[in-house]
Scaffold this motif. Sequence first.
Motif, mmCIF file in Angstrom:
data_model
loop_
_atom_site.group_PDB
_atom_site.id
_atom_site.type_symbol
_atom_site.label_atom_id
_atom_site.label_comp_id
_atom_site.label_asym_id
_atom_site.label_seq_id
_atom_site.Cartn_x
_atom_site.Cartn_y
_atom_site.Cartn_z
ATOM 1 N N SER A 1 0.860 -1.186 0.000
ATOM 2 C CA SER A 1 0.000 0.000 0.000
ATOM 3 C C SER A 1 0.894 1.234 0.000
ATOM 4 N N GLY A 2 0.257 2.380 -0.199
ATOM 5 C CA GLY A 2 1.030 3.624 -0.160
ATOM 6 C C GLY A 2 0.288 4.692 -0.916
ATOM 7 N N PRO A 3 0.664 5.956 -0.719
ATOM 8 C CA PRO A 3 -0.059 7.045 -1.363
ATOM 9 C C PRO A 3 -0.022 6.956 -2.879
ATOM 10 N N SER A 4 -1.077 7.454 -3.469
ATOM 11 C CA SER A 4 -1.197 7.517 -4.915
ATOM 12 C C SER A 4 -0.009 8.302 -5.484
ATOM 13 N N GLY A 5 0.670 7.734 -6.480
ATOM 14 C CA GLY A 5 1.793 8.418 -7.112
ATOM 15 C C GLY A 5 3.140 8.007 -6.555
ATOM 16 N N VAL A 6 3.143 7.173 -5.518
ATOM 17 C CA VAL A 6 4.422 6.777 -4.913
ATOM 18 C C VAL A 6 5.178 5.790 -5.806
ATOM 19 N N GLY A 7 4.468 5.176 -6.766
ATOM 20 C CA GLY A 7 5.135 4.271 -7.709
ATOM 21 C C GLY A 7 4.926 2.805 -7.396
ATOM 22 N N LYS A 8 3.754 2.466 -6.792
ATOM 23 C CA LYS A 8 3.496 1.069 -6.397
ATOM 24 C C LYS A 8 3.493 0.121 -7.597
ATOM 25 N N THR A 9 2.905 0.571 -8.702
ATOM 26 C CA THR A 9 2.805 -0.322 -9.868
ATOM 27 C C THR A 9 4.198 -0.679 -10.384
ATOM 28 N N SER A 10 5.071 0.327 -10.525
ATOM 29 C CA SER A 10 6.434 0.054 -11.014
ATOM 30 C C SER A 10 7.199 -0.804 -10.016
ATOM 31 N N LEU A 11 6.965 -0.542 -8.751
ATOM 32 C CA LEU A 11 7.661 -1.282 -7.700
ATOM 33 C C LEU A 11 7.287 -2.769 -7.757
ATOM 34 N N VAL A 12 5.998 -3.010 -7.918
ATOM 35 C CA VAL A 12 5.521 -4.400 -7.982
ATOM 36 C C VAL A 12 6.028 -5.056 -9.274
ATOM 37 N N ASP A 13 6.002 -4.329 -10.391
ATOM 38 C CA ASP A 13 6.521 -4.879 -11.659
ATOM 39 C C ASP A 13 7.972 -5.311 -11.486
ATOM 40 N N ARG A 14 8.741 -4.471 -10.823
ATOM 41 C CA ARG A 14 10.177 -4.751 -10.634
ATOM 42 C C ARG A 14 10.376 -5.963 -9.712
ATOM 43 N N ILE B 1 -2.620 14.069 -2.351
ATOM 44 C CA ILE B 1 -1.636 14.207 -1.262
ATOM 45 C C ILE B 1 -2.351 14.182 0.100
ATOM 46 N N ARG B 2 -3.496 14.855 0.165
ATOM 47 C CA ARG B 2 -4.272 14.832 1.427
ATOM 48 C C ARG B 2 -4.650 13.405 1.786
ATOM 49 N N ARG B 3 -5.114 12.681 0.792
ATOM 50 C CA ARG B 3 -5.528 11.292 1.015
ATOM 51 C C ARG B 3 -4.314 10.429 1.420
ATOM 52 N N GLY B 4 -3.184 10.697 0.782
ATOM 53 C CA GLY B 4 -1.960 9.972 1.114
ATOM 54 C C GLY B 4 -1.572 10.190 2.577
ATOM 55 N N ARG B 5 -1.712 11.442 3.036
ATOM 56 C CA ARG B 5 -1.405 11.750 4.446
ATOM 57 C C ARG B 5 -2.350 11.007 5.367
ATOM 58 N N GLU B 6 -3.632 10.923 4.983
ATOM 59 C CA GLU B 6 -4.616 10.189 5.802
ATOM 60 C C GLU B 6 -4.259 8.706 5.862
ATOM 61 N N GLU B 7 -3.906 8.154 4.692
ATOM 62 C CA GLU B 7 -3.565 6.729 4.652
ATOM 63 C C GLU B 7 -2.347 6.440 5.524
ATOM 64 N N MET B 8 -1.423 7.401 5.528
ATOM 65 C CA MET B 8 -0.196 7.189 6.315
ATOM 66 C C MET B 8 -0.459 7.079 7.807
ATOM 67 N N GLU B 9 -1.602 7.628 8.243
ATOM 68 C CA GLU B 9 -1.940 7.514 9.663
ATOM 69 C C GLU B 9 -2.174 6.069 10.068
ATOM 70 N N GLU B 10 -2.366 5.199 9.083
ATOM 71 C CA GLU B 10 -2.622 3.777 9.355
ATOM 72 C C GLU B 10 -1.348 2.943 9.288
ATOM 73 N N ILE B 11 -0.208 3.604 9.179
ATOM 74 C CA ILE B 11 1.038 2.866 8.912
ATOM 75 C C ILE B 11 1.369 1.852 10.019
ATOM 76 N N ASP B 12 0.894 2.101 11.232
ATOM 77 C CA ASP B 12 1.195 1.163 12.323
ATOM 78 C C ASP B 12 0.578 -0.213 12.121
ATOM 79 N N ARG B 13 -0.361 -0.333 11.207
ATOM 80 C CA ARG B 13 -0.971 -1.640 10.923
ATOM 81 C C ARG B 13 -0.073 -2.516 10.055
ATOM 82 N N TYR B 14 1.010 -1.917 9.530
ATOM 83 C CA TYR B 14 1.882 -2.607 8.564
ATOM 84 C C TYR B 14 3.112 -3.197 9.258
ATOM 85 N N ASP B 15 3.772 -4.113 8.547
ATOM 86 C CA ASP B 15 4.965 -4.765 9.101
ATOM 87 C C ASP B 15 6.259 -4.065 8.690
#
Length: 220
Positions: free
Chosen positions: A27-40, A165-179
């Motif tokens: 997961s991660g904010p829109s535009g962070v490059g998740k698709t390219s990261l997963v492709d790689r 970016i606002r939504r990305g900041r909101e999503e980041m508040e949930e980061i403690d749920r991740y490993d």
Amino acid sequence: MNAESLPPGGRIEVWTEAGAGFPLVVSGPSGVGKTSLVDRLLALDRGTVRAITATTRPKREGEIEGESYHFFSEERFLQLRDRGEVVESARYNDAWYGTPRADLERNLAAGRCVVLNIEVQGAVQIRTRYPEAVLVFAIPPSWEALRDRLVRRGTDTPEAIEARIRRGREEMEEIDRYDYVVVNDDLERCAGDLAAIVRAERRRLDRIRGRRKSDGEDRR
Ligand code: 5GP
């Protein structure tokens, strides 16, 4: 044989086996490059496979049915969800998104690491249903870097960029749920971190035990 009857380290062949398959959520904010990261990651590690998820949003230019997503009508999506054929689902930007069960479980049963590029609500549902899942949050080096990337991408208005970016900041508040957290400052290095996480997770003793325990088990 189950975990309780495994010999305590005496028989080496028990531990040389591959571990059980597991979901890897990115997961991660829109535009962070998740698709390219997963492709790689998929290119770096042959034991990983991408989950093709389903959405009710319109297809964007260049997207291919069954490769980018399964593009479903809202009626079809809700039907599948109500029949329990979707393992997690979330409403995002006025559309439904969800992960179809059959493909995911087939790939897990084959011992693969199944990579899910999904948002936070879905990640939490995956964690509940598959406690063995590994959750990774990808962040940009800074919010300014993310803004620059979205501007360069040129697909959004300035207002839409600020909303992402606002939504990305909101999503980041949930980061403690991740490993794990990975920083996408350089795609190659960040994908290397992700591949290292997958390799290390595969060598966990509990996954190797888990493979034996889950052989033939139905999760439903
Ligand atoms: P997009 O519409 O830009 O392709 O994706 C929007 C968001 O939905 C992204 O954060 C993406 O990770 C997420 N997403 C894609 N597929 C799924 C899914 O099956 N379930 C959930 N919960 N989120 C998804």
